[in-house]
Design an enzyme around this catalytic site. Structure first.
Site, mmCIF file in Angstrom:
data_model
loop_
_atom_site.group_PDB
_atom_site.id
_atom_site.type_symbol
_atom_site.label_atom_id
_atom_site.label_comp_id
_atom_site.label_asym_id
_atom_site.label_seq_id
_atom_site.Cartn_x
_atom_site.Cartn_y
_atom_site.Cartn_z
ATOM 1 C CG PHE A 53 -2.013 -1.033 1.102
ATOM 2 C CD1 PHE A 53 -1.729 -2.377 1.268
ATOM 3 C CD2 PHE A 53 -3.314 -0.653 0.779
ATOM 4 C CE1 PHE A 53 -2.718 -3.346 1.129
ATOM 5 C CE2 PHE A 53 -4.315 -1.610 0.644
ATOM 6 C CZ PHE A 53 -4.019 -2.950 0.805
ATOM 7 C CB ILE A 55 -2.300 5.313 1.351
ATOM 8 C CG1 ILE A 55 -2.790 3.874 1.057
ATOM 9 C CG2 ILE A 55 -3.459 6.285 1.467
ATOM 10 C CD1 ILE A 55 -3.687 3.703 -0.126
ATOM 11 C CE1 TYR A 58 3.716 6.916 5.611
ATOM 12 C CE2 TYR A 58 4.438 4.644 5.549
ATOM 13 C CZ TYR A 58 4.226 5.800 6.254
ATOM 14 O OH TYR A 58 4.518 5.844 7.596
ATOM 15 C CG ASP A 145 4.598 -2.182 6.798
ATOM 16 O OD1 ASP A 145 3.421 -2.574 6.743
ATOM 17 O OD2 ASP A 145 5.081 -1.589 7.788
ATOM 18 C CB VAL A 146 5.095 0.402 0.820
ATOM 19 C CG1 VAL A 146 4.839 1.739 1.525
ATOM 20 C CG2 VAL A 146 5.621 0.623 -0.581
ATOM 21 C CG ASP A 147 7.651 1.495 6.123
ATOM 22 O OD1 ASP A 147 7.205 0.339 5.892
ATOM 23 O OD2 ASP A 147 7.705 1.984 7.265
ATOM 24 C CB THR A 179 2.565 -4.868 22.434
ATOM 25 O OG1 THR A 179 2.950 -5.156 21.080
ATOM 26 C CG2 THR A 179 3.771 -4.370 23.203
ATOM 27 C CD GLU A 237 2.373 -5.602 15.050
ATOM 28 O OE1 GLU A 237 3.191 -5.589 14.117
ATOM 29 O OE2 GLU A 237 2.557 -4.967 16.115
ATOM 30 C CG ASP A 260 14.180 -0.570 12.233
ATOM 31 O OD1 ASP A 260 15.279 0.002 12.098
ATOM 32 O OD2 ASP A 260 13.102 0.038 12.405
#
Ligand code: 5GW
Ligand code: MN
Length: 303
Positions: A53, A55, A58, A145-147, A179, A237, A260
């Site tokens: 995505f 949007i 992004y 995710d796209v990032d 979480t 999530e 990351d």
């Protein structure tokens, strides 16, 4: 095909869990032979769809995403990129030429106002396109995710009926630190004494049938919560984690597949295949939205 014989008394890795208690493999470097897997999936003529995505702002991530995927993602297999965007013209402007067997499909979708909803509505859109379109075009879906950028191979070793990915911030966490949604009123609720792993919202997949069931569950649970005026703590999530608790994945990807570099390096991490592109939170997200999310990243980095 020639390769080293597998040895029943010599596990390839002893530093990591290679199999869940329900006999789903956990994919780590050194635990599989990609030549054997490529031969199997080629024979079946496997077609893979990857959804992202892009949007609003992004959209800037698309170019690096696709360019690095061309180097590392399912090389030698048929791939459809499904780019969901509200800025189709900007995506088309990148004008990426792809080799035979690989296509980029732009899917125009609405941009929701709240970032939480941008993230959560991915479930509904993947569900709807699975039924209408993906089922006719591909065998497996990979939803990410796209990032992000690919920095090492991601191949057919990830494919299975239903797969999830260990969240890079929680791979070693006890239940008490996962979480999960802990309010019993929410459809995403997970009791304190349940939960296998903490799965990342930004990387799951499987056959079209299984992804349809997963996204349909998550979307319906979100809508039920919306009726009750509740939204799970980590949005899509949280619902994904609930689904995987009671519909166990048939394969799990190690954090090699979702890393990351802010987390530094780890001895067990032999490869970093798909890593987060650092975001300038204020530039990429609007100022009012930035605060809430930024805290999270800091929390992960502390843990
Ligand atoms: C915008 C502001 C805050 C959070 C998310 C967005 C956002 C996310 C957006 O404006 N546009 C968009 O396409 N997304 C999609 O949701 C992207 O595919 C993105 O990779 C995914 C999840 O949001 P991220 O990557 O910001 O979440 P984190 O937890 O990886 O930081
Ligand atoms: Mn992300």
């Amino acid at each position: 095909m020639l390769y080293e014989k597998p040895e029943a008394l010599k596990p390839p890795r002893t530093d990591v869990l290679m199999m869940t208690p329900w006999f789903a493999p956990i994919v780590w470097d050194g635990t599989y032979n990609i030549d054997i897997l490529n031969a199997q999936f080629h024979q079946r003529g496997v077609r893979v769809g990857i959804t992202v995505f892009a949007i609003k702002k992004y959209v800037v991530f698309i170019k690096t995403f696709v360019e690095t995927a061309e180097k590392f993602f399912m090389v030698g297999h048929d791939v459809n990129y499904y780019v969901f965007t509200d800025r189709a013209d900007e995506v088309r402007q990148y004008n990426i030429t792809l080799p035979a067997g690989r296509r980029l499909v732009v899917l125009e979708v609405p941009a929701y106002k709240r970032w939480q909803e941008v993230s959560m509505r991915r479930m509904e859109m993947i569900r709807d396109y699975s039924r209408q379109r993906f089922v006719n075009e591909v065998d497996y879906l990979v939803c990410v995710d796209v990032d992000m950028k690919f920095t090492d191979d991601v191949g057919v070793e990830i494919l299975s009926d239903l797969f999830g990915t260990l969240h890079p911030g929680f791979y070693g966490a006890p239940r008490s630190r996962c979480t999960y949604e802990r309010r019993s009123q929410s459809e995403a609720y997970i009791p304190a004494d349940e939960g296998d792993f903490y799965y990342a919202g930004g990387y799951f997949g499987g056959t079209i049938e299984e992804v349809y069931k997963l996204t349909n569950f998550c979307h319906n649970a979100m809508m039920a919560d919306k009726q009750k005026n509740i939204e799970a703590v980590w949005h899509d999530e949280s619902y994904l984690n609930k689904y995987f608790l009671y519909h166990k994945p048939t394969k799990i990807l190690s954090p090699e597949y979702l890393w990351d570099n802010g987390f530094g390096t780890r001895e067990f991490l032999k490869r970093r295949r798909f890593v987060a592109v650092p975001k300038n939170h204020n530039a990429i997200r609007n100022r009012r939205e930035a605060g809430a999310k930024r805290k999270v990243t800091e929390k992960f980095h502390r843990s």
